[in-house]
Design an enzyme around this catalytic site. Structure first.
Site, mmCIF file in Angstrom:
data_model
loop_
_atom_site.group_PDB
_atom_site.id
_atom_site.type_symbol
_atom_site.label_atom_id
_atom_site.label_comp_id
_atom_site.label_asym_id
_atom_site.label_seq_id
_atom_site.Cartn_x
_atom_site.Cartn_y
_atom_site.Cartn_z
ATOM 1 N N ASP A 22 9.820 1.304 4.865
ATOM 2 C CA ASP A 22 10.927 0.691 5.615
ATOM 3 C C ASP A 22 11.869 1.746 6.210
ATOM 4 O O ASP A 22 12.257 1.671 7.376
ATOM 5 C CB ASP A 22 11.726 -0.257 4.700
ATOM 6 C CG ASP A 22 10.828 -1.262 3.994
ATOM 7 O OD1 ASP A 22 9.672 -1.433 4.418
ATOM 8 O OD2 ASP A 22 11.278 -1.864 3.000
ATOM 9 N N SER A 71 13.873 -5.857 5.915
ATOM 10 C CA SER A 71 14.432 -4.542 5.584
ATOM 11 C C SER A 71 15.852 -4.317 6.062
ATOM 12 O O SER A 71 16.183 -3.271 6.620
ATOM 13 C CB SER A 71 13.552 -3.427 6.145
ATOM 14 O OG SER A 71 12.372 -3.395 5.451
ATOM 15 N N SER A 72 16.700 -5.290 5.793
ATOM 16 C CA SER A 72 18.111 -5.057 6.097
ATOM 17 C C SER A 72 18.646 -3.905 5.251
ATOM 18 O O SER A 72 19.483 -3.131 5.705
ATOM 19 C CB SER A 72 18.917 -6.323 5.865
ATOM 20 O OG SER A 72 18.752 -6.773 4.541
ATOM 21 N N THR A 121 0.830 -1.213 0.000
ATOM 22 C CA THR A 121 0.000 0.000 0.000
ATOM 23 C C THR A 121 0.861 1.259 0.000
ATOM 24 O O THR A 121 0.377 2.319 -0.390
ATOM 25 C CB THR A 121 -0.902 0.027 1.249
ATOM 26 O OG1 THR A 121 -0.112 -0.354 2.376
ATOM 27 C CG2 THR A 121 -2.070 -0.936 1.111
#
Ligand code: GLA
Length: 375
Positions: free
Chosen positions: A162, A116-117, A26
């Protein structure tokens, strides 16, 4: 160590990975997301240099790179260092003059698992480089610059979720973000539950191209709907009733993609209300709805993710479970009552391995603070 390093004790920064509780695919539709920063982070140690060279090293890789800030037009090299270099390039392009530095990265966030590294690397780098260069920059701006590094330098068309939560996350809170205005609200996560993240250990090779394909399908939906509804700039602006009325001529796949985004936005807002009422049962129901919509309408789940989620539904003490992140593999997120966590993790580990022949990793996490300097 090089002569140009002018201090032996580095400054240290931490930026967390994230888990998205609800609101998937989204963010790039100007919609709503609800991630939490987690207690798995990337750490950056930084030593200023007297010149404009950037030396970057990571504990995850053997090689070390050097980048000249005076030659910022070097293209990305499809290399792990692109995320950090991209941040430096975007900061400079935005007019912030950086000092050279040695940057050493250490990561706890599992790579390529949908936690989300990469955003954590970007944010840790941004905090470290701006701090030693005496650049003060608003955190919203910093989140956007990190996103731009990934969009324009690395070449991945990700949304803002992120990077934003890696900067704005808070202990024991979920972050409800409006991805259009970047207004956000921190919502309480009860300390009676853990965020249990289950890694399928599968990474889909086509994830990046499928991600871009989904974005293009959403854009096609918007273009069609805007002919009838001129105020529509993004799927955020469309209701389900409007899709039903004006979307009849859309290709069936595009219609389903739009339906996912529209119903997911509604679920995120309802999930926000549920958290405010401390109603985890309702929250869990919405997570389940999100998973099914991602599986059936958006088609970004995978067999392994579905197995992991179905196993969670069979376990005691679980309020909700769904795939999290971009999809095609990676992790599920599960809201589990603390007294049931051990039973849950051993059940999932055993059954998942039995069914898939893959040994999962399971991380019992808590919602954590966003990026900070470690003193
Ligand atoms: C990836 C992207 C995010 C978001 C999610 C899907 O994690 O980096 O911006 O689009 O996929 O919700």
């Amino acid at each position: 160590m090089s002569q140009t390093l002018n201090s032996s004790a580095p400054r240290k920064f931490r930026a967390p990975g994230r888990v998205n509780l609800i609101g998937e695919h989204t963010d790039y539709n100007d919609g709503f997301v609800m991630p939490a920063a987690i207690n798995l982070s990337v750490f950056a140690s930084v030593w200023p240099r007297d010149d404009r060279k950037l030396q970057i090293k990571s504990d995850r890789f053997d090689d070390e790179i050097e980048f000249d800030l005076n030659q910022p037009n070097r293209a990305a090299e499809h290399h792990w260092s692109d995320y950090a270099v991209g941040v430096a390039v975007m900061l400079e392009r935005a007019g912030h003059r950086l000092r050279g530095a040695r940057l050493e990265l250490r990561g706890e966030v599992p790579l390529g698992s949908g936690l989300s590294s990469s955003a954590a690397v970007e944010v840790a780098t941004a905090c470290a480089l701006t701090a030693i260069s005496n650049v003060t920059i608003d955190r919203r701006e910093l989140a956007l610059l990190c996103q731009r590094a990934e969009n324009e330098y690395v070449g991945a068309r990700v949304g803002i979720m992120d990077q934003f939560v890696s900067l704005f996350g808070k202990e024991q809170k979920a972050l409800l973000l409006d991805c259009r205005s970047l207004d956000y609200k921190l919502l309480p996560l009860p300390d009676t539950v853990n965020l249990v993240i289950c890694n399928t250990m599968v990474k889909h090779a086509l994830a990046a191209s499928a991600y871009n394909e989904r974005r293009a399908q959403c854009e096609a939906g918007v273009k069609h709907l805007a002919q009838f509804l001129p105020h529509v700039r993004a799927l955020r602006d469309v209701t389900l009733a409007q899709l039903e009325q004006y979307g009849r001529d859309l290709p069936e796949v595009v219609y389903r993609r739009c339906r996912h985004v529209i119903t997911e936005n509604t679920r995120v807002l309802a999930a926000g209300e549920a958290l405010e009422r401390h109603d985890l049962y309702r929250f869990g129901e919405l997570m389940r709805g999100s998973h099914f919509s991602l599986r059936d309408d958006y088609e970004v789940s995978s067999w392994e993710l579905d197995v992991m989620v179905e196993l969670a539904f069979m376990s005691d003490g679980v309020y909700g479970a769904r795939m999290t992140g971009g999809g095609f593999g990676g992790c599920t997120v599960n809201i589990v009552d603390v007294p049931y966590v051990d039973e849950f993790t051993s059940f999932i580990a055993r059954q998942y391995e039995h069914i898939t022949k893959l040994r999962p990793e399971i991380y019992v996490c808590e919602a954590s603070n966003g990026a900070e300097e470690i003193r």
